[in-house]
Design an enzyme around this catalytic site. Structure first.
Site, PDB file in Angstrom:
ATOM      1  N   ASN A  24      31.712  66.908  50.661  1.00  0.00           N
ATOM      2  CA  ASN A  24      31.994  66.739  49.213  1.00  0.00           C
ATOM      3  C   ASN A  24      31.058  65.732  48.556  1.00  0.00           C
ATOM      4  O   ASN A  24      31.436  65.080  47.592  1.00  0.00           O
ATOM      5  CB  ASN A  24      33.452  66.317  49.037  1.00  0.00           C
ATOM      6  N   ASP A  26      30.052  62.792  48.889  1.00  0.00           N
ATOM      7  CA  ASP A  26      30.251  61.347  48.677  1.00  0.00           C
ATOM      8  C   ASP A  26      29.497  60.539  49.735  1.00  0.00           C
ATOM      9  O   ASP A  26      29.634  59.318  49.804  1.00  0.00           O
ATOM     10  CB  ASP A  26      31.748  60.986  48.678  1.00  0.00           C
ATOM     11  N   ASP A  30      33.397  64.010  56.767  1.00  0.00           N
ATOM     12  CA  ASP A  30      34.830  64.232  56.567  1.00  0.00           C
ATOM     13  C   ASP A  30      35.329  65.428  57.375  1.00  0.00           C
ATOM     14  O   ASP A  30      34.538  66.131  58.018  1.00  0.00           O
ATOM     15  CB  ASP A  30      35.098  64.442  55.063  1.00  0.00           C
ATOM     16  N   ASP A  99      41.903  60.162  68.985  1.00  0.00           N
ATOM     17  CA  ASP A  99      41.641  58.776  69.367  1.00  0.00           C
ATOM     18  C   ASP A  99      42.765  57.917  68.776  1.00  0.00           C
ATOM     19  O   ASP A  99      42.952  57.908  67.551  1.00  0.00           O
ATOM     20  CB  ASP A  99      40.288  58.355  68.755  1.00  0.00           C
ATOM     21  N   ASP A 200      42.482  53.869  73.001  1.00  0.00           N
ATOM     22  CA  ASP A 200      41.516  52.800  72.782  1.00  0.00           C
ATOM     23  C   ASP A 200      41.933  51.512  73.509  1.00  0.00           C
ATOM     24  O   ASP A 200      43.076  51.075  73.390  1.00  0.00           O
ATOM     25  CB  ASP A 200      41.459  52.533  71.263  1.00  0.00           C
ATOM     26  N   HIS A 327      30.040  56.283  70.522  1.00  0.00           N
ATOM     27  CA  HIS A 327      29.835  55.609  69.225  1.00  0.00           C
ATOM     28  C   HIS A 327      29.650  54.095  69.380  1.00  0.00           C
ATOM     29  O   HIS A 327      29.385  53.400  68.388  1.00  0.00           O
ATOM     30  CB  HIS A 327      31.048  55.902  68.337  1.00  0.00           C
ATOM     31  N   ASP A 328      29.835  53.598  70.609  1.00  0.00           N
ATOM     32  CA  ASP A 328      29.732  52.148  70.837  1.00  0.00           C
ATOM     33  C   ASP A 328      28.431  51.725  71.501  1.00  0.00           C
ATOM     34  O   ASP A 328      28.247  50.533  71.782  1.00  0.00           O
ATOM     35  CB  ASP A 328      30.864  51.685  71.786  1.00  0.00           C
TER      36      ASP A 328
HETATM   37  O1  ISL Z   1      31.324  47.412  72.339  1.00  0.00           O
HETATM   38  C1  ISL Z   1      31.821  46.990  73.334  1.00  0.00           C
HETATM   39  C2  ISL Z   1      31.596  45.616  73.811  1.00  0.00           C
HETATM   40  O2  ISL Z   1      30.415  45.621  74.569  1.00  0.00           O
HETATM   41  C3  ISL Z   1      32.715  47.861  74.104  1.00  0.00           C
HETATM   42  O3  ISL Z   1      33.177  47.188  75.223  1.00  0.00           O
HETATM   43  C4  ISL Z   1      33.881  48.200  73.191  1.00  0.00           C
HETATM   44  O4  ISL Z   1      34.060  47.307  72.152  1.00  0.00           O
HETATM   45  C5  ISL Z   1      35.163  48.130  73.955  1.00  0.00           C
HETATM   46  O5  ISL Z   1      34.970  48.984  75.064  1.00  0.00           O
HETATM   47  C6  ISL Z   1      36.321  48.641  73.090  1.00  0.00           C
HETATM   48  O6  ISL Z   1      35.888  49.732  72.297  1.00  0.00           O
HETATM   49  C7  ISL Z   1      36.905  50.349  71.514  1.00  0.00           C
HETATM   50  O7  ISL Z   1      37.685  49.383  70.798  1.00  0.00           O
HETATM   51  C8  ISL Z   1      37.032  48.635  69.771  1.00  0.00           C
HETATM   52  C9  ISL Z   1      36.177  49.497  68.828  1.00  0.00           C
HETATM   53  O8  ISL Z   1      35.310  48.652  68.081  1.00  0.00           O
HETATM   54  C10 ISL Z   1      35.328  50.491  69.614  1.00  0.00           C
HETATM   55  O9  ISL Z   1      34.617  51.334  68.717  1.00  0.00           O
HETATM   56  C11 ISL Z   1      36.248  51.298  70.511  1.00  0.00           C
HETATM   57  O10 ISL Z   1      35.515  52.288  71.236  1.00  0.00           O
HETATM   58  C12 ISL Z   1      38.142  47.964  68.987  1.00  0.00           C
HETATM   59  O11 ISL Z   1      39.054  48.971  68.583  1.00  0.00           O
HETATM   60 CA    CA Z   2      32.677  63.317  52.321  1.00  0.00          CA
END
Ligand code: ISL
Ligand code: CA
Length: 552
Positions: A24, A26, A30, A99, A200, A327-328
């Site tokens: 959309n 923005d 999404d 998640d 998580d 994503h981390d």
């Molecule tokens: O990024 C890290 C530190 O080196 C990872 O260890 C990570 O933060 C940790 O494994 C937890 O990750 C999860 O919880 C976090 C969130 O920021 C991360 O995106 C998620 O994958 C807090 O919710």
């Molecule tokens: Ca959007």
């Protein structure tokens, strides 16, 4: 072969919705954008989607700070959009793993807003509150995101615990009323027909309620010894399973920073525990004492050892996950491969590893086309609280921006969060608005459209590898037998069942090397390779990956 189990055989595609597709204009990805791409997702040959958090959130930590567990983040769409997405996935025989963030909530959650009001508030014990000590926080625990893990709250003059950002107060699982609230919200999503939960930081939900000081400056050591593996962790997992998960057709994958090969099996149990965990043995290998922004060189020997250690841990019982990025973390081809001269070969090699290892495969959006790290020219370009706070901490230690930026460009989470590159058009086809985060310039060269046709593209190699994994159940259920006597950069392992024996050859180097004599007599057929021509069987080319069928 033992019974077929879907979640052991599943190939899971991780979608970070904010950066996947904007429907959309923005500039923010999404749910309708994901719906638009369901046929693409199905075309990959994957079986499930792991969707990063989509719940209402102030977005202090990319949605991992939830302020309402029962509603969809307005930027991502509506509950109807979610229902349509789930239906669209199921129509394509794809499963959905949601998640859920149950270790902490957002400080904007009504529970916390109440809890902070007064010491005798009925929500007070939904969180951890303690008086300060000697004019400072209750103990010396550091936050994952820099600074103390305790924040002084003026309203009551006490500190609250937040292992992550100040806006992510830790939930108090010691409180059975809070646990009941969490069970209720899990049931809400499971009743919708969700097939799995990615939990998580599940390893940290049981706190050492005496809150002893950490005795080590090594951050990952502190996670292992003080944050993870708490005294009631097994009990809390067992209770959630008995009260919630057992009543639905759902699987659970726990994110387990700090869980070790020795104690993982305590939490993995089809009867009383999780189905599988994400372990971080390889993911912290290149983090020095100071954690993510203190990178150190990693060794291929250690990388191989991590896979052996965890396979040994799960040989008889338990089940692991295989991932090289999410994503981390930095993009897998930039971190483990060679995203320059051997970008294509090393992307394919890493896809081969992901799809030939023992354990459930998780692939992060964009890694199937070899997306690479981005490049921040200044810290102010970062959109990630971990990087922004990390820079704040670095400044206190007098670390120059250039030095910090090098570490952030190598290991920072922004690398994984640049928008998905769909085509070579404006903003890579991610959005017709201004993207929330800059699209990697190389979208002109690296994008889905450019790889749909070419049979030797990374995308089509990935598709061929997912087909191979399905054609050969030995790649899921077979034993894992690494060859020890090989040069460090040459990673060879057998996968064997009573009917099949495959050899996987991965050359993690820019150099040509020789195939060990030991394996030559047993290889019989080249099933797939990442070079167009088979070349000379006795020689393994730079970043070459091959899967051979072997004689039994
Ligand atoms: O990024 C890290 C530190 O080196 C990872 O260890 C990570 O933060 C940790 O494994 C937890 O990750 C999860 O919880 C976090 C969130 O920021 C991360 O995106 C998620 O994958 C807090 O919710
Ligand atoms: Ca959007």
């Amino acid at each position: 072969m033992s019974e077929r189990i879907w979640w052991k055989e599943a190939i899971v595609y991780q979608i970070y919705p904010r950066s996947f597709k904007d429907s959309n204009r923005d500039g923010v990805g999404d749910l309708r954008g994901v719906i638009e791409k369901l046929d693409y997702i199905q075309s990959l040959g994957v079986d499930a989607v792991w969707l990063n958090p989509i719940y209402k959130s102030p977005n202090d930590d990319g949605g991992y700070d939830i302020s309402d567990y029962y509603s969809v983040q307005p930027e991502f769409g509506t509950m109807e959009d979610f229902d349509e997405l789930l239906k669209g996935l199921h129509q394509r025989k794809l499963k959905l793993i949601m998640d859920l963030v149950l270790n902490h909530s957002s400080d904007e959650h009504p529970w916390f807003q109440e809890s902070r009001k007064s010491k005798d508030n009925v929500y007070r014990d939904y969180y951890f509150w303690k008086p300060g000590k000697n004019g400072g926080p209750p103990n010396n625990w550091p936050s994952f995101f820099g600074g103390s893990a305790w924040q002084l709250d003026d309203a009551t003059g006490e500190y609250y615990l937040h292992l992550f950002s100040r806006k992510q107060p830790d939930l108090n699982w010691e409180n059975p009323i809070l646990r009941e609230e969490l069970n209720k919200l899990m049931k809400f999503w499971l009743a919708k027909g969700v097939d799995g939960l990615r939990l998580d930081v599940i390893s940290a939900i049981s706190k050492r309620t005496d809150f002893p000081d950490t005795d080590t400056p090594d951050f990952n050591e502190t996670i292992r010894k003080y944050y993870a593996n708490g005294p009631r962790l097994k009990e809390f997992i067992k209770e959630a399973k008995e009260k919630v998960w057992d009543h639905y057709d759902v699987i659970t994958v726990g994110e387990g920073p700090g869980i070790t090969p020795q104690n993982a099996k305590d939490y993995l149990d089809d009867q009383h525990g999780l189905n599988m965990i994400f372990h971080f043995g390889h993911m912290f290998m290149d983090q020095g004492v100071g954690g993510r922004f203190d990178p150190i060189p990693w060794k291929m020997r250690d990388f191989k050892q991590v896979f052996k250690t965890w396979n040994d841990a799960f040989k008889e019982k338990g089940w692991g996950s295989v991932f090289l990025g999410n994503h981390d973390f930095a993009r897998m081809v930039s971190r483990w491969g060679n995203d320059r001269e051997f970008w294509e070969q090393s992307s394919k090699l890493l896809c081969t590893l992901l799809l030939s290892m023992r354990g459930t495969t998780f692939i992060f959006q964009g890694d199937e086309i070899g997306m690479t790290n981005t490049h921040l020219s200044s810290v102010s370009e970062s959109k990630d609280i971990e990087t922004l706070n990390g820079w704040h901490e670095a400044q206190k230690k007098g670390i120059p921006e250039k030095t910090f930026l090098e570490a952030a460009n190598y290991a920072g989470r922004d690398n994984a969060r640049t928008p998905m590159q769909w085509n070579s058009g404006k903003h890579g086809g991610f959005s017709q608005g201004v993207p929330w985060m800059k699209v990697n310039e190389n979208t002109s060269r690296i994008n889905v459209d450019a790889q749909q046709i070419g049979s030797d593209s990374i995308l089509n190699y990935f598709r061929a590898m997912t087909a191979l994994r399905k054609a050969y159940p030995v790649l899921t259920y077979g034993s894992y037998q690494p060859l020890e006597e090989t040069p460090d950069s040459l990673f060879l392992y057998f996968r064997e069942s009573d009917k099949e024996k495959l050899l996987i050859v991965l050359n993690f180097s820019d150099q040509v090397t020789n195939l060990p004599d030991l394996v030559k007599p047993v290889i019989s057929q080249r099933l797939i390779g990442n070079y167009a021509d088979p070349g000379n069987e006795a020689v393994v080319r730079p970043w070459e990956s091959i899967v051979y069928r072997c004689t039994k």
